[in-house]
Design an enzyme around this catalytic site. Structure first.
Site, mmCIF file in Angstrom:
data_model
loop_
_atom_site.group_PDB
_atom_site.id
_atom_site.type_symbol
_atom_site.label_atom_id
_atom_site.label_comp_id
_atom_site.label_asym_id
_atom_site.label_seq_id
_atom_site.Cartn_x
_atom_site.Cartn_y
_atom_site.Cartn_z
ATOM 1 N N HIS A 274 0.854 -1.188 0.000
ATOM 2 C CA HIS A 274 0.000 0.000 0.000
ATOM 3 C C HIS A 274 0.887 1.232 0.000
ATOM 4 O O HIS A 274 1.889 1.281 0.710
ATOM 5 C CB HIS A 274 -0.896 0.029 1.244
ATOM 6 C CG HIS A 274 -1.430 1.395 1.559
ATOM 7 N ND1 HIS A 274 -0.881 2.190 2.546
ATOM 8 C CD2 HIS A 274 -2.425 2.129 0.998
ATOM 9 C CE1 HIS A 274 -1.540 3.334 2.600
ATOM 10 N NE2 HIS A 274 -2.471 3.329 1.667
ATOM 11 N N GLY B 141 -20.756 9.458 1.201
ATOM 12 C CA GLY B 141 -21.182 9.245 -0.169
ATOM 13 C C GLY B 141 -20.094 9.455 -1.187
ATOM 14 O O GLY B 141 -20.346 9.942 -2.284
ATOM 15 N N GLY B 142 -18.874 9.105 -0.843
ATOM 16 C CA GLY B 142 -17.777 9.201 -1.791
ATOM 17 C C GLY B 142 -17.927 8.202 -2.924
ATOM 18 O O GLY B 142 -18.848 7.378 -2.945
ATOM 19 N N ARG B 143 -17.020 8.263 -3.862
ATOM 20 C CA ARG B 143 -17.084 7.391 -5.041
ATOM 21 C C ARG B 143 -16.773 5.958 -4.609
ATOM 22 O O ARG B 143 -15.632 5.575 -4.415
ATOM 23 C CB ARG B 143 -16.099 7.887 -6.097
ATOM 24 C CG ARG B 143 -16.268 7.224 -7.448
ATOM 25 C CD ARG B 143 -15.403 7.916 -8.506
ATOM 26 N NE ARG B 143 -15.668 7.350 -9.814
ATOM 27 C CZ ARG B 143 -15.049 6.279 -10.298
ATOM 28 N NH1 ARG B 143 -14.132 5.667 -9.576
ATOM 29 N NH2 ARG B 143 -15.347 5.817 -11.494
ATOM 30 N N ILE B 144 -17.810 5.142 -4.475
ATOM 31 C CA ILE B 144 -17.714 3.869 -3.764
ATOM 32 C C ILE B 144 -16.726 2.904 -4.413
ATOM 33 O O ILE B 144 -15.964 2.218 -3.718
ATOM 34 C CB ILE B 144 -19.114 3.218 -3.625
ATOM 35 C CG1 ILE B 144 -19.062 2.038 -2.656
ATOM 36 C CG2 ILE B 144 -19.676 2.803 -4.973
ATOM 37 C CD1 ILE B 144 -18.775 2.423 -1.235
ATOM 38 N N GLU B 145 -16.710 2.809 -5.737
ATOM 39 C CA GLU B 145 -15.802 1.872 -6.395
ATOM 40 C C GLU B 145 -14.349 2.238 -6.125
ATOM 41 O O GLU B 145 -13.492 1.368 -5.973
ATOM 42 C CB GLU B 145 -16.075 1.837 -7.901
ATOM 43 C CG GLU B 145 -17.387 1.180 -8.270
ATOM 44 C CD GLU B 145 -17.463 -0.273 -7.825
ATOM 45 O OE1 GLU B 145 -16.428 -0.969 -7.869
ATOM 46 O OE2 GLU B 145 -18.554 -0.712 -7.424
ATOM 47 N N SER B 146 -14.070 3.534 -6.078
ATOM 48 C CA SER B 146 -12.705 3.966 -5.816
ATOM 49 C C SER B 146 -12.341 3.800 -4.347
ATOM 50 O O SER B 146 -11.216 3.449 -4.014
ATOM 51 C CB SER B 146 -12.522 5.425 -6.242
ATOM 52 O OG SER B 146 -12.687 5.555 -7.633
ATOM 53 N N ASN C 268 0.432 5.775 -0.374
ATOM 54 C CA ASN C 268 -0.445 6.921 -0.550
ATOM 55 C C ASN C 268 0.332 8.177 -0.198
ATOM 56 O O ASN C 268 0.950 8.241 0.858
ATOM 57 C CB ASN C 268 -1.672 6.789 0.370
ATOM 58 C CG ASN C 268 -2.656 7.934 0.201
ATOM 59 O OD1 ASN C 268 -2.309 9.097 0.382
ATOM 60 N ND2 ASN C 268 -3.888 7.597 -0.114
#
Length: 399
Positions: free
Chosen positions: A199, A355-360, A201
């Site tokens: 990982h 409610g962020g971009r769920i797939e990401s 970031n």
């Protein structure tokens, strides 16, 4: 639509695809127009792509191609030579280089699928995912640029100011504070149990002056990290990984590696298991107590260290023979990975709540995992050796 409203500065990158509150290309000036080494990315069309939003963030718009930059066209955006511009160029370059290295290591002809999105108020992102390759079960490498607004109390808390009823200690009540955030986030899950998960970031956060206080100073932070999560301890690999992290840190400050290693061990802690997620690496957050250019170069150096830290390990282990028992243990450790990300990781949990971009957001999760009731590895086994190291972090290098 109203801009994003966050509760703390460190949550800004929770709006970014797959971001966690932990966690990067050439270090210098240059245009935000960047090239991608792979050049073989499969793009998903804008049609049929569902998106999700809430009052917390603007709805994203699918795009068919990545734009030259996601920055707004203002004095601190594209063409300004700003840290914002250079950081975006950096993370997009690193995304391309990491994806190209992973495709080459996979060797199957599998390619990253790419989704590009933007937001009306500025910003956007590029999500790239490779699944069911020969070497990688799932690999995600995402970049994003986010514009929004945070509450004034969060801004004052970051500056160390105290006040009551939304007012600064020495002034009237202030309005919401505009912010900018950009980051790259990646999780790589190989198929072979002897090849570790990685990982990394890296992110940059910056505020603008509130409308009612145009002369207010701009605040900024860097954050990031790279950490290794193996299922089996192969000391040659773990020492190689940590030595690359230390080399990157030592170029800037010899205190960075021991300080950020401990921070990493402390952050990736699964409290309900009394275990660390893996064997650590480096982690830093809200870092602004050094020169800004120095920290930009440091984040760049760390991100540029991802490929040399990880790919040699993958090349050594991707074809190592393994048994069903080895695979079952890997799946149990993947379960721990899922537990940490869904329960403790601040970016993931915040993204799910807002409610962020769920797939990401969920791209960090492995394709497969396993939970087995009351499983404890026997003393003296390689599995127990790994568990002990996750319970009691150790020093992998002679400092």
């Amino acid at each position: 639509m109203a801009p994003s409203l966050l509760t703390t500065p460190s949550q800004a990158l929770a709006l970014a695809p797959g971001a966690a509150a932990s966690r990067v290309g050439g270090g210098g000036g240059g245009s935000a127009r960047v090239s991608f080494p792979s050049g073989r990315v499969q793009r998903r069309g804008a049609l049929g792509m569902r998106v999700r939003a809430s009052v917390a963030i603007e709805k994203e718009t699918p795009e068919s191609e990545p734009p030259p930059t996601f920055l707004r066209e203002d004095g601190s955006g594209a063409g300004s030579g700003s840290v914002r511009e250079r950081f975006e160029a950096m993370i997009r370059r690193v995304q391309g280089e990491v994806c190209a290295a992973l495709e080459e290591a996979d060797g199957s002809g599998a390619r990253f699928v790419e989704d590009v999105w933007s937001r009306p108020g500025g910003g956007g992102g590029i999500s790239r995912v490779l699944q069911d390759g020969r070497v990688f079960e799932k690999a995600g490498v995402n970049v994003s640029v986010v514009y929004g607004v945070m509450p004034p109390d969060a801004y004052r808390a970051a500056k160390g100011e105290a006040g009551k009823n939304g007012a600064a200690a020495d002034g009237p009540k202030a309005g919401p504070v505009p912010f900018f955030a950009a980051g790259i986030s990646s999780v790589l899950h190989p198929k072979n149990p002897f090849a570790p998960t990685l990982h990394f970031n890296y992110r940059y956060f910056e505020t603008d002056a509130p409308k009612d206080a145009p002369g207010a100073p701009r605040q900024w932070w860097f954050g990031g990290g790279t950490d290794l999560t193996p299922s089996y301890i192969i000391e040659e690999d773990v020492k190689h990984f940590h030595s690359v992290q230390k080399q990157a840190c030592d170029k800037f400050d010899p205190s960075f590696y021991p300080r950020f290693k401990k921070w990493c061990d402390d952050y990736f802690y699964i409290k309900h298991r009394n275990e660390r997620r893996g064997l650590g690496g480096i982690f830093f957050d809200d870092l602004n107590d050094y020169d800004q250019e120095m920290l930009l170069n440091f984040a760049t150096e760390c991100a540029d260290s991802v490929v040399p830290a990880y790919i040699p390990i993958i090349e050594r282990r991707k074809d190592t023979p393994f048994t069903e028992e080895h695979k079952a243990w890997q799946q149990l450790r993947r379960g721990r990975y899922v537990e940490f990300n869904l329960v403790y990781d601040r970016g993931t949990t915040f993204g799910l709540k807002t409610g962020g971009r769920i797939e990401s957001i969920l791209v960090s999760l492995p394709l497969t995992a396993r939970w087995q009731y009351d499983h404890t590895p026997e003393e003296g086994t390689e599995e127990r050796k790994l568990l002990d190291a996750c319970i009691n972090p150790k020093e992998w290098l002679d400092l």
